[in-house]
Design a protein around this motif. Sequence first.
Motif, PDB file in Angstrom:
ATOM      1  N   THR A  77       0.833  -1.187   0.000  1.00  8.31           N
ATOM      2  CA  THR A  77       0.000   0.000   0.000  1.00  8.31           C
ATOM      3  C   THR A  77       0.876   1.250   0.000  1.00  8.31           C
ATOM      4  OG1 THR A  77      -0.105  -0.017   2.424  1.00  8.31           O
ATOM      5  CG2 THR A  77      -1.884  -1.137   1.242  1.00  8.31           C
ATOM      6  N   TYR A  78       0.273   2.345  -0.405  1.00  5.57           N
ATOM      7  CA  TYR A  78       0.988   3.618  -0.439  1.00  5.57           C
ATOM      8  C   TYR A  78      -0.007   4.723  -0.137  1.00  5.57           C
ATOM      9  CZ  TYR A  78       3.642   7.587  -2.214  1.00  5.57           C
ATOM     10  OH  TYR A  78       4.293   8.791  -2.340  1.00  5.57           O
ATOM     11  N   TYR A  79       0.429   5.708   0.653  1.00  5.43           N
ATOM     12  CA  TYR A  79      -0.461   6.770   1.115  1.00  5.43           C
ATOM     13  C   TYR A  79       0.093   8.147   0.814  1.00  5.43           C
ATOM     14  CZ  TYR A  79      -2.545   3.016   3.888  1.00  5.43           C
ATOM     15  OH  TYR A  79      -3.157   1.848   4.286  1.00  5.43           O
ATOM     16  N   ALA A  80      -0.817   9.080   0.651  1.00  8.61           N
ATOM     17  CA  ALA A  80      -0.420  10.486   0.605  1.00  8.61           C
ATOM     18  C   ALA A  80       0.075  10.893   1.985  1.00  8.61           C
ATOM     19  CB  ALA A  80      -1.606  11.346   0.194  1.00  8.61           C
ATOM     20  N   ASP A  81       1.024  11.796   2.016  1.00  9.42           N
ATOM     21  CA  ASP A  81       1.587  12.232   3.292  1.00  9.42           C
ATOM     22  C   ASP A  81       0.511  12.812   4.207  1.00  9.42           C
ATOM     23  OD1 ASP A  81       4.749  13.487   1.943  1.00  9.42           O
ATOM     24  OD2 ASP A  81       4.103  11.472   2.519  1.00  9.42           O
ATOM     25  N   SER A  82      -0.485  13.437   3.614  1.00  7.99           N
ATOM     26  CA  SER A  82      -1.517  14.115   4.411  1.00  7.99           C
ATOM     27  C   SER A  82      -2.398  13.154   5.198  1.00  7.99           C
ATOM     28  CB  SER A  82      -2.390  14.976   3.497  1.00  7.99           C
ATOM     29  OG  SER A  82      -2.999  14.177   2.492  1.00  7.99           O
ATOM     30  N   VAL A  83      -2.410  11.878   4.824  1.00  9.14           N
ATOM     31  CA  VAL A  83      -3.281  10.909   5.513  1.00  9.14           C
ATOM     32  C   VAL A  83      -2.484   9.784   6.166  1.00  9.14           C
ATOM     33  CG1 VAL A  83      -5.117  11.408   3.861  1.00  9.14           C
ATOM     34  CG2 VAL A  83      -3.681   9.378   3.543  1.00  9.14           C
ATOM     35  N   LEU A  84      -1.183   9.751   5.937  1.00  6.43           N
ATOM     36  CA  LEU A  84      -0.350   8.687   6.476  1.00  6.43           C
ATOM     37  C   LEU A  84      -0.461   8.626   7.996  1.00  6.43           C
ATOM     38  CD1 LEU A  84       1.721   6.530   5.618  1.00  6.43           C
ATOM     39  CD2 LEU A  84       3.500   8.239   6.003  1.00  6.43           C
ATOM     40  N   GLY A  85      -0.740   7.427   8.493  1.00  4.75           N
ATOM     41  CA  GLY A  85      -0.891   7.238   9.932  1.00  4.75           C
ATOM     42  C   GLY A  85      -2.308   7.431  10.429  1.00  4.75           C
ATOM     43  N   ARG A  86      -3.175   7.976   9.604  1.00  7.26           N
ATOM     44  CA  ARG A  86      -4.581   8.185   9.998  1.00  7.26           C
ATOM     45  C   ARG A  86      -5.533   7.327   9.191  1.00  7.26           C
ATOM     46  NH1 ARG A  86      -6.970  12.946   9.151  1.00  7.26           N
ATOM     47  NH2 ARG A  86      -5.672  13.502   7.352  1.00  7.26           N
ATOM     48  N   PHE A  87      -5.221   7.117   7.915  1.00  3.92           N
ATOM     49  CA  PHE A  87      -6.093   6.345   7.022  1.00  3.92           C
ATOM     50  C   PHE A  87      -5.445   4.991   6.729  1.00  3.92           C
ATOM     51  CE2 PHE A  87      -8.291  10.099   4.616  1.00  3.92           C
ATOM     52  CZ  PHE A  87      -8.622  10.670   5.838  1.00  3.92           C
ATOM     53  N   THR A  88      -6.292   3.984   6.519  1.00  3.29           N
ATOM     54  CA  THR A  88      -5.822   2.655   6.153  1.00  3.29           C
ATOM     55  C   THR A  88      -6.659   2.119   5.003  1.00  3.29           C
ATOM     56  OG1 THR A  88      -5.142   2.188   8.438  1.00  3.29           O
ATOM     57  CG2 THR A  88      -5.370   0.303   6.939  1.00  3.29           C
ATOM     58  N   ILE A  89      -5.986   1.722   3.927  1.00  2.00           N
ATOM     59  CA  ILE A  89      -6.673   1.103   2.803  1.00  2.00           C
ATOM     60  C   ILE A  89      -6.527  -0.411   2.925  1.00  2.00           C
ATOM     61  CG2 ILE A  89      -4.645   1.238   1.280  1.00  2.00           C
ATOM     62  CD1 ILE A  89      -6.617   1.733  -1.048  1.00  2.00           C
ATOM     63  N   SER A  90      -7.606  -1.111   2.616  1.00  2.00           N
ATOM     64  CA  SER A  90      -7.578  -2.571   2.639  1.00  2.00           C
ATOM     65  C   SER A  90      -8.502  -3.086   1.543  1.00  2.00           C
ATOM     66  CB  SER A  90      -8.008  -3.108   4.007  1.00  2.00           C
ATOM     67  OG  SER A  90      -9.328  -2.713   4.310  1.00  2.00           O
ATOM     68  N   ARG A  91      -8.376  -4.373   1.236  1.00  2.00           N
ATOM     69  CA  ARG A  91      -9.237  -4.942   0.192  1.00  2.00           C
ATOM     70  C   ARG A  91      -9.594  -6.363   0.554  1.00  2.00           C
ATOM     71  NH1 ARG A  91      -6.160  -4.650  -5.340  1.00  2.00           N
ATOM     72  NH2 ARG A  91      -7.975  -5.827  -6.058  1.00  2.00           N
ATOM     73  N   ASP A  92     -10.766  -6.764   0.103  1.00  2.00           N
ATOM     74  CA  ASP A  92     -11.255  -8.132   0.276  1.00  2.00           C
ATOM     75  C   ASP A  92     -11.594  -8.630  -1.120  1.00  2.00           C
ATOM     76  OD1 ASP A  92     -12.666 -10.465   0.698  1.00  2.00           O
ATOM     77  OD2 ASP A  92     -13.768  -9.696   2.416  1.00  2.00           O
ATOM     78  N   ASN A  93     -10.695  -9.403  -1.699  1.00  2.00           N
ATOM     79  CA  ASN A  93     -10.900  -9.858  -3.071  1.00  2.00           C
ATOM     80  C   ASN A  93     -12.097 -10.797  -3.193  1.00  2.00           C
ATOM     81  OD1 ASN A  93      -8.757  -8.331  -4.010  1.00  2.00           O
ATOM     82  ND2 ASN A  93      -7.298 -10.031  -3.914  1.00  2.00           N
TER      83      ASN A  93
END
Length: 124
Positions: free
Chosen positions: A58-74
């Motif tokens: 995963t990769y995040y914008a600096d503005s959300v790093l540490g606050r947002f989490t992306i995940s997926r359920d295939n």
Amino acid sequence: QVQLVESGGGLVQAGGSLRLSCVASGRTFSTYAMAWFRQAPGKEREFVAVFSRSGGWTYYADSVLGRFTISRDNAQNTVYLQMNSLKPEDTAVYYCAATAHYYRDYAGSPYEYWGQGTQVTVSS
């Protein structure tokens, strides 16, 4: 052809949390990198986060790093964006996007498919 449908937006106070969901049609969900973008009023659309099509990175914008989490359920053809410690500056329409391409820079590259967006409003 892939159709993306977002949900989970709403109004929340600063410091609160929301979880966005994006459900994709089709049988090849696992072959797409999935990302979230956002667009605030009067501003250009900006990258938020991406989950790779393979390898699980995963990769995040600096503005959300540490606050947002992306995940997926295939298995469920779904990608999520867990948003914690929300700030008023996170207010925007959030879009889900999908690409079948491999990029060196997913944040600045084109995506083939987009959802209609879901509004997130964070009050101070």
